[in-house]
Design a protein around this motif. Structure first.
Motif, PDB file in Angstrom:
ATOM      1  N   VAL A 126       0.841  -1.206   0.000  1.00  0.00           N
ATOM      2  CA  VAL A 126       0.000   0.000   0.000  1.00  0.00           C
ATOM      3  C   VAL A 126       0.871   1.249   0.000  1.00  0.00           C
ATOM      4  N   LYS A 127       1.914   1.263   0.825  1.00  0.00           N
ATOM      5  CA  LYS A 127       2.833   2.407   0.868  1.00  0.00           C
ATOM      6  C   LYS A 127       3.491   2.656  -0.484  1.00  0.00           C
ATOM      7  N   LEU A 128       3.731   1.569  -1.237  1.00  0.00           N
ATOM      8  CA  LEU A 128       4.387   1.681  -2.542  1.00  0.00           C
ATOM      9  C   LEU A 128       3.387   1.838  -3.690  1.00  0.00           C
ATOM     10  N   ASN A 129       2.095   1.808  -3.367  1.00  0.00           N
ATOM     11  CA  ASN A 129       1.025   1.921  -4.369  1.00  0.00           C
ATOM     12  C   ASN A 129       1.085   0.809  -5.408  1.00  0.00           C
ATOM     13  N   ILE A 130       1.349  -0.411  -4.944  1.00  0.00           N
ATOM     14  CA  ILE A 130       1.356  -1.588  -5.807  1.00  0.00           C
ATOM     15  C   ILE A 130       0.638  -2.714  -5.076  1.00  0.00           C
ATOM     16  N   THR A 131       0.379  -3.796  -5.773  1.00  0.00           N
ATOM     17  CA  THR A 131      -0.257  -4.938  -5.120  1.00  0.00           C
ATOM     18  C   THR A 131       0.798  -5.769  -4.398  1.00  0.00           C
TER      19      THR A 131
END
Length: 191
Positions: A126-131
């Motif tokens: 979530v912090k990296l904006n990826i799954t």
């Protein structure tokens, strides 16, 4: 980690630089443990040797002062980490500017920053904006280990550091690392 033993091969000429730091500098111990990104020891080529020597020379000069600047020492240690990351990228044939490698480095930095608060791969994703699946693919592809393993190993390293350097009980360490139940902390496995 404390008490590591390094034994060189007798049939090989080599040059070694050993960096050891006290409890005061233990916040940067991850830079020099084998858990960082789950990477093995890499031989140093001529291209990397000069900057490593330069950084080590600066570290020695700073450390030799009457009142060494802690910030300068940490910067030097972090410079060595980034040289190491470059070496890893070359070994994996991944360009440093590759988006996967950048996400991998960002993930490693997030672990350093949030390992006490965040325990799940999903929180980092979530912090990296990826799954979390994409994060798992990137990390496994670059270092052959799962993101969960890297997170748990970082927590384990901190627990060992606290056991070694602090006068804390296992219960106090579990509390410090944000485990609600000591029994859960005691049974946590790295898989």
């Amino acid at each position: 980690m404390p008490d590591q033993i390094h034994y060189p091969s007798e049939d090989t000429d080599f040059e070694a630089i050993v960096i050891s730091f006290s409890r005061k500098y233990s916040l940067v111990d991850k830079v020099f443990t084998d858990i960082h990104n789950g990477l093995e020891v890499l031989p140093i080529n001529e291209e990397d040797l000069e900057p490593i020597r330069d950084v080590c020379t600066l570290l020695l000069l700073e450390y030799g002062k009457d009142t060494p600047d802690e910030h300068m020492l940490k910067l030097g240690l972090h410079m060595l980490l980034h040289i190491r990351l470059r070496m890893t990228a070359r070994k994996a044939a991944v360009p440093e500017n590759d988006s996967s490698f950048k996400l991998f480095v960002a993930f490693s930095n997030l672990i350093d920053r949030y390992f006490i608060e965040y325990k799940s791969v999903e929180e980092y994703a979530v912090k990296l904006n990826i799954t979390s699946g994409y994060l798992n693919d990137i990390v496994k592809g670059l270092c052959g280990r799962s993101p969960k393993t890297l997170i748990l190993e970082r927590i384990l390293t901190e627990a060992k550091r606290l056991l070694y350097f602090e006068n804390l009980s296992v219960k106090e360490i579990a509390f410090h690392l944000h485990f609600n139940e000591v029994s859960y902390f005691n049974t946590k496995r790295i898989s």
